[in-house]
Scaffold this motif. Structure first.
Motif, PDB file in Angstrom:
ATOM      1  N   ALA A 358       0.835  -1.197   0.000  1.00  9.54           N
ATOM      2  CA  ALA A 358       0.000   0.000   0.000  1.00  9.54           C
ATOM      3  C   ALA A 358       0.874   1.252   0.000  1.00  9.54           C
ATOM      4  O   ALA A 358       0.564   2.236  -0.671  1.00  9.54           O
ATOM      5  CB  ALA A 358      -0.926  -0.012   1.207  1.00  9.54           C
ATOM      6  N   GLN A 359       1.975   1.217   0.761  1.00  9.06           N
ATOM      7  CA  GLN A 359       2.867   2.368   0.794  1.00  9.06           C
ATOM      8  C   GLN A 359       3.520   2.603  -0.565  1.00  9.06           C
ATOM      9  O   GLN A 359       3.665   3.749  -1.006  1.00  9.06           O
ATOM     10  CB  GLN A 359       3.931   2.161   1.871  1.00  9.06           C
ATOM     11  CG  GLN A 359       3.368   2.208   3.283  1.00  9.06           C
ATOM     12  CD  GLN A 359       4.391   1.838   4.329  1.00  9.06           C
ATOM     13  OE1 GLN A 359       5.372   1.137   4.059  1.00  9.06           O
ATOM     14  NE2 GLN A 359       4.171   2.302   5.554  1.00  9.06           N
ATOM     15  N   ALA A 362       1.005   4.259  -2.750  1.00 10.51           N
ATOM     16  CA  ALA A 362       0.794   5.666  -2.416  1.00 10.51           C
ATOM     17  C   ALA A 362       1.941   6.544  -2.888  1.00 10.51           C
ATOM     18  O   ALA A 362       1.771   7.754  -3.048  1.00 10.51           O
ATOM     19  CB  ALA A 362       0.608   5.812  -0.904  1.00 10.51           C
ATOM     20  N   ALA A 363       3.121   5.917  -3.093  1.00 11.69           N
ATOM     21  CA  ALA A 363       4.313   6.701  -3.443  1.00 11.69           C
ATOM     22  C   ALA A 363       4.638   6.682  -4.930  1.00 11.69           C
ATOM     23  O   ALA A 363       5.617   7.312  -5.347  1.00 11.69           O
ATOM     24  CB  ALA A 363       5.518   6.175  -2.658  1.00 11.69           C
ATOM     25  N   PRO A 418       3.161   9.738   4.750  1.00 12.91           N
ATOM     26  CA  PRO A 418       3.264   9.245   3.379  1.00 12.91           C
ATOM     27  C   PRO A 418       3.876  10.247   2.405  1.00 12.91           C
ATOM     28  O   PRO A 418       4.641   9.861   1.529  1.00 12.91           O
ATOM     29  CB  PRO A 418       1.812   8.929   3.010  1.00 12.91           C
ATOM     30  CG  PRO A 418       1.128   8.689   4.321  1.00 12.91           C
ATOM     31  CD  PRO A 418       1.793   9.608   5.291  1.00 12.91           C
ATOM     32  N   ALA A 422       7.151   9.476   0.210  1.00 10.59           N
ATOM     33  CA  ALA A 422       7.097   9.477  -1.252  1.00 10.59           C
ATOM     34  C   ALA A 422       8.134  10.439  -1.831  1.00 10.59           C
ATOM     35  O   ALA A 422       8.799  10.115  -2.828  1.00 10.59           O
ATOM     36  CB  ALA A 422       5.700   9.861  -1.726  1.00 10.59           C
TER      37      ALA A 422
END
Length: 433
Positions: A358-359, A362-363, A418, A422
Motif C-alpha cells: 500500500a505504501q 501511495a508513493a 506518506p 514518497a
C-alpha cells in the motif's frame, strides 16, 4: 496422485544468515505448503518461466478455487498461490500434476531455473536456450543426488545477452558467439568453457559437486560455502567434468553488474509471430488479468515479475497491448509502476512491520532512473540485484538506501507521513547518487 504435505511454518532466520541444513530446508513448494498470516502458501516452480496456455489456465483455476484468486509472480519467474484453504493440498497437487507442472514429486522444489526470456525471439542472443532448459529439467528430475539440493539453489540459462547471468545464480550456463558455452560457478568472474551440447549435463555435475563440498558445512547455496570450500569448488567441478568425459577448460567472463527486464511493449526483431512484454505491478495478477494474459498465447514469466507473451498474430498485437494497458499492466516506459517492487508485507506476513504494498502504491510517481524495492522487514525477501533504491520498514520508520552491487549507502531515514516518504523515495530514485 502425488502426495501432498500439510502446511508448516517456516523456520525463522536472522537477516543475511546462510540457511543452515541443521534447521531443515523450509522453502515452500507445491507439495509442502507454508502457513502465512493470510492462509497457506504454495510456490510452484516453473523452469524458465514457460507456461503453455493449458498450464496457465490450470494455475488460474487453482488460485480461484483454492486461494485468494490472485497469482503472485516471484523474482525467479515462479508463481505463488496465497490464501489457500485448509486441507486443499491433495486436490491442488492433483490439479498441478494433471497440467504437467509436477513432473517429479521428489524434485518439485529444486526445479529453480531462470532463463533469458527473449531467447530465440529477437535474434540478439548467441543461442536459443530452449534445448538447454528442457535438457536440464529432465536431468535434474532424473537425478537422485539433485533431490538433495535446497529449494533456494538457483540455475541460470543465459543466451549470451547477460540478463539472467546478472541475477546471482549458483550455477549459470552462458551461450557464446562461437557456438560454445561457459559454466559460471557462483558470482565470480571465473568460468569453465564447455561444449554447448554438454551444457545441461555439466550443470548437473557441477550441482552434485557442490553437494559434496557442502556436506557438513550447513551451506544451501554456493555463496554460503566456507571460503576454503568455495575456493576449491571450480577445480573440483573441472575434475568431475573430466572424469565424466566432458571437455572443459578454465576461462574468465565478467558477470554483468546489472540486467534490465525486457522493455514493455512489442518485442522488436521478432520473425513471423509477435511477442509482447508486459510488467505486472508488484507482481500481483488478479483473475481477470491472468485470464487476459494466458489466453493471448504462451507465457514466459520473467525474474522481474513480468511476462512475455509469445505466438501472437501480428494483426492482434496492438489490440492486445491496449487491452493489457486497460487491465492495469505495464506496457510502456511511462508507467508509474515501472521499476517498483515490494515484498508481500502486512497483512500477509507476520514479520512485516508495514503494509509496504500500500505504501508503494501511495508513493508511485514518474519513473525514476533507478528501480525501487519496498521491504517490510530486514529480510528483504525477493529484492532485486544490481543497483536499486532499497526501502525497508524498521521500528523507527523507513530506511532508504542506494544499493549498488555489494555496496549499500543509507541516504535517508523517514519517520514522517506518506508525503515525506514518497518525496524521499522519488529523490533517491531520480538521483542515483
Amino acid at each position: 496422485m502425488l502426495a501432498a504435505m500439510s502446511a508448516s511454518p517456516l523456520t525463522p532466520r536472522s537477516p543475511g544468515d546462510a540457511c543452515a541444513r541443521s534447521s531443515g530446508d523450509a522453502c515452500p513448494g507445491a507439495l509442502r505448503l507454508h502457513r502465512a498470516d493470510d492462509g497457506a502458501l504454495a510456490r510452484i516452480r516453473i523452469p524458465g518461466g514457460i507456461l503453455t496456455p493449458h498450464q496457465a489456465a490450470a494455475l488460474g483455476r487453482a488460485a480461484e478455487h483454492f486461494g485468494d484468486g490472485e497469482l503472485h509472480l516471484t523474482s525467479r519467474g515462479n508463481v505463488q498461490l496465497r490464501g489457500l484453504t485448509e486441507g486443499c493440498g491433495a486436490e491442488l497437487a492433483g490439479l498441478l500434476d494433471e497440467a504437467g507442472l509436477l513432473p517429479s514429486e521428489r524434485h518439485e522444489r529444486v526445479r529453480n531455473v531462470v532463463a533469458s526470456p527473449l531467447s530465440g525471439l529477437d535474434g540478439l542472443g548467441a543461442a536459443d536456450v530452449g534445448e538447454w532448459l528442457a535438457g536440464l529439467d529432465r536431468l535434474v528430475c532424473g537425478s537422485d543426488r539433485a533431490a538433495e539440493l535446497s529449494g533456494r539453489f538457483l540455475f541460470a540459462l543465459d543466451d549470451g545477452r547477460g540478463d539472467v547471468d546478472a541475477l546471482g545464480a549458483d550455477l549459470a550456463l552462458l551461450a557464446r558467439g562461437d557456438g560454445g558455452a561457459l559454466l559460471r560457478i557462483g558470482g565470480t568472474d571465473s568460468a569453465l568453457r564447455v561444449p554447448a551440447a554438454d551444457g545441461p549435463r555439466a550443470l548437473l555435475l557441477a550441482a552434485e559437486t557442490f553437494l559434496d563440498a557442502a556436506r557438513g558445512t550447513g551451506a544451501w547455496r554456493v555463496k554460503d560455502l566456507p571460503d576454503e570450500a568455495a575456493a576449491t569448488l571450480p577445480d573440483d567441478v573441472l575434475r568431475r567434468l573430466g572424469q565424466a568425459g566432458v571437455t572443459a577448460a578454465p576461462d574468465r567472463h565478467p558477470r554483468p553488474a546489472e540486467a534490465r527486464p525486457p522493455a514493455p511493449g512489442q518485442v522488436p526483431g521478432t520473425r513471423h509471430e509477435a511477442a509482447l512484454a508486459v510488467g505486472v505491478p508488484l507482481g500481483r495478477l488478479d483473475p481477470a488479468q491472468w485470464r487476459l494474459l494466458s489466453s493471448a498465447g504462451e507465457l514466459r514469466l520473467t525474474p522481474w515479475r513480468g511476462a512475455v507473451v509469445t505466438g501472437v498474430a501480428r494483426h492482434r498485437a496492438d489490440a492486445l497491448l491496449s487491452a493489457f494497458a486497460g487491465a492495469g499492466l505495464i506496457t510502456g516506459p511511462g508507467s508509474p509502476w515501472a521499476g517498483v517492487g515490494a515484498c508481500i508485507g502486512q497483512p500477509g506476513c507476520a514479520k512485516s512491520l508495514a503494509d509496504v504494498r500500500a505504501q508503494a502504491g501511495a508513493a508511485v510517481g514518474p519513473p525514476g532512473r533507478l528501480p525501487v524495492y519496498w521491504s517490510g522487514c530486514e529480510r528483504r525477501c525477493g529484492h532485486p540485484h544490481g543497483e536499486w533504491v532499497d526501502v525497508v520498514a524498521t521500528p523507527d520508520g523507513h530506511r532508504i538506501s542506494h544499493v549498488r552491487g555489494d555496496r549499500t549507502g543509507v541516504t535517508a531515514t523517514v519517520r514522517d507521513g506518506p508525503a515525506a516518504l514518497a518525496a524521499a523515495v522519488a529523490a533517491a530514485r531520480g538521483s542515483g547518487s
